[in-house]
Scaffold this active site. Structure first.
Site, PDB file in Angstrom:
ATOM      1  CE1 TYR A 179      19.031 -17.075  52.643  1.00 33.14           C
ATOM      2  CE2 TYR A 179      19.032 -18.849  51.042  1.00 33.14           C
ATOM      3  CZ  TYR A 179      18.349 -18.053  51.940  1.00 33.14           C
ATOM      4  OH  TYR A 179      17.015 -18.228  52.130  1.00 33.14           O
ATOM      5  CD  GLU A 228      21.223 -17.451  56.096  1.00 38.92           C
ATOM      6  OE1 GLU A 228      22.226 -17.504  55.363  1.00 38.92           O
ATOM      7  OE2 GLU A 228      20.206 -18.150  55.946  1.00 38.92           O
ATOM      8  CG  ASP A 251      10.635   4.962  63.208  1.00 42.58           C
ATOM      9  OD1 ASP A 251      11.294   5.346  62.220  1.00 42.58           O
ATOM     10  OD2 ASP A 251       9.633   4.231  63.111  1.00 42.58           O
ATOM     11  CB  THR A 297      12.330   3.435  56.016  1.00 42.03           C
ATOM     12  OG1 THR A 297      11.926   4.804  56.095  1.00 42.03           O
ATOM     13  CG2 THR A 297      11.330   2.552  56.697  1.00 42.03           C
ATOM     14  CE  LYS A 314       8.351   5.937  55.350  1.00 41.98           C
ATOM     15  NZ  LYS A 314       8.881   4.805  56.112  1.00 41.98           N
ATOM     16  NE  ARG A 374       8.900  -0.051  49.559  1.00 39.23           N
ATOM     17  CZ  ARG A 374       8.353   1.166  49.508  1.00 39.23           C
ATOM     18  NH1 ARG A 374       8.610   1.973  48.510  1.00 39.23           N
ATOM     19  NH2 ARG A 374       7.570   1.578  50.464  1.00 39.23           N
TER      20      ARG A 374
END
Ligand code: DSN
Length: 482
Positions: A66, A68, A221, A247, A250, A256
């Site tokens: 973790y 954050e 984008d 992203t 692609k 991903r």
């Protein structure tokens, strides 16, 4: 040397058991999917095949942590190496897109493209502010403000007011003039450019002019094209935009995930760095997926190598070869060709729907997706399909190989036309029935089987990144025909 590790209690033995033994059901599903990817031709324009190294980073022990917050400002301890990773990933992201760290920053934590876009909107806008994005039926993306007459479809239209701009239906290119005219009435706070199904490049300078007329932010984008932008094969949105999202899976060929780049010297806000970082966490997400960030870092490292340009050039050459093959057979393509990795094929002159051709292609091992083409009224039964060459280029295919793929697609269309006739109705279910079951005196079913065999033989000649295909066996649950 004697082990000092002590013995493992029974309740923990499973922690050390390999997947095939610990969970044969999941292993078998992975094996079946591997077999499908090996035996078929992947032409979905938003997909690609990531590298062995990226998959290793993505499947690493980093999934345990973790973290954050941002490097040096975490809410939990133990983040020394995670900080090093995230700093490295950010550095490589800026390097891959040739950005000056004094002017640009990047957040590498978004889980994927849709979350990256919502975080970017959260950073740039107040609830109910106005935005304009390319309409979905014209090639835009759901997260760019899409809504229908009856429904606000995504957070981008639920929490913000949106108005789509469109392509000019006479030439299927972005209607920059129309956009400017609409903007004078709508007065957007944000213009979004970028698309999921647009085969041409963008005029970012023109969009910046319109945005400036209204003191609006400009966001690109580039999810679909980021690998090609990084290679310098398409126009550079960073010259004109305040924020760029993408992203990473692609054309960029990573795991991903998503990235948000922000300009540190935007003339409309001098605090985009804080706004974007706060929007990602805590506004929209919790702890980052560190294993994925490792995968992104590895993929970006690859995109910084000289070979990357050659890959990107080949993706485009392959898309153009595919377009030429189809045009030579008198098929209708949107804009008649392509500048990027994708081809948008209008099937309406053939009186065939995208859904039927998608289904037929699935049956023969060619993976494509139905897609709206200019003027389509139904998103459910669109009149076209979208094809992309990123994945096949990652399997080493060059122009002549792609021309062969074009021949397979031509055969698929011809068979679909036979099946449509044999089905005796316009319904997809009747089409699928004759394609999968045949019937007395029907030819289409046999042709489906023949084409499937040829596609499989062809596809299995090519490597699959991350898999030793010389050792690959048909997994349990896959029939001799598959
Ligand atoms: N699903 C992706 C595409 O196909 O374009 C974008 O979200």
């Amino acid at each position: 040397m004697a082990s000092t590790l002590g013995s493992t209690p029974d309740f923990n033995k499973i922690l050390y058991t390999p997947l095939a033994e610990a969970d044969p059901e999941v292993q078998n599903i992975i094996d079946k999917e591997t077999w499908r990817q090996f035996s078929g031709l992947e032409l979905i324009a938003s997909e690609n095949l990531t590298s062995l190294a990226t998959m290793q980073a993505n499947g690493s022990i980093l999934t345990n942590k973790y973290s954050e917050g941002l490097p040096d400002h975490r809410y939990y301890g133990g983040n020394e190496w995670i900080d090093e990773l995230e700093v490295l990933c950010r550095k490589r992201a800026l390097q891959a897109f040739h950005l000056d760290p004094a002017k640009w920053g990047v957040n590498v934590q978004p889980y994927s493209g849709s979350t990256a876009n919502f975080a970017a909107l959260t950073a740039l806008l107040q609830p109910q502010d106005r935005l304009m994005g390319l309409g979905l039926p014209d090639g835009g993306h759901l997260t760019h403000g899409y809504y229908t007459a009856k429904k606000k479809m995504t957070a981008s239209s639920i929490y913000f007011q949106s108005l789509p701009y469109s392509i000019d239906h006479s030439n299927q290119l972005i209607d920059y003039k129309g956009l400017a005219t609409q903007a004078r009435i709508f007065k957007p706070r944000l213009i979004i450019c970028g698309a999921s199904a647009y085969p041409r490049d963008w005029d970012y300078a023109e969009l910046r002019k319109t945005a400036d007329e209204h003191g609006a932010f400009l966001m690109a984008d580039i999810a679909h094209t980021s690998g090609l932008v990084a290679a310098g094969e398409l126009a550079d949105p960073f010259q004109y935009c305040d924020v760029v999202t993408t992203t990473t899976h692609k054309t960029l060929r990573g795991p991903r995930a998503g990235l948000i780049f922000f300009r540190k010297d935007s003339k409309y806000a001098d605090d985009l760095e804080k706004r974007v970082n706060d929007a990602v966490f805590p506004a929209c997400q919790g702890g980052p997926h560190n294993n994925t960030i490792a995968g992104i870092a590895t993929a970006l490292h690859q995109a910084c190598q000289p070979e990357w340009k050659a890959y990107a050039k080949q993706v485009i050459k392959n898309a153009q070869a595919l377009a030429e093959t189809l045009v030579a057979k008198d098929y209708k393509l949107q804009t008649n060709g392509t500048d990027n990795h994708l081809v948008l094929w209008d099937l309406r002159p053939l009186k065939l729907t995208g859904s039927k051709l998608e289904k037929l292609c699935d049956l023969v091992g060619i993976t494509i997706n139905k897609n709206a083409v200019a003027g389509d009224t139904s998103a459910q039964v669109p009149g076209g399909i979208r094809l992309g060459t990123s994945a096949l280029t990652s399997r080493n295919m060059l122009e002549d190989d792609i021309k062969q793929v074009g021949e397979f697609l031509n055969r698929a269309v011809q068979i679909a036309l036979v099946l449509q006739k044999e089905a005796g109705s316009k319904l997809l279910k009747d089409f699928v029935r004759v394609a999968t079951q045949g019937g007395e005196g029907l030819e289409g079913y046999k042709q489906v089987k023949e084409l499937k065999k040829e596609v499989q033989e062809f596809a299995r000649k090519w490597p699959l990144p991350g898999v030793d295909v010389s050792d690959l066996k048909r997994p349990a649950g896959i029939s001799e025909d598959d």
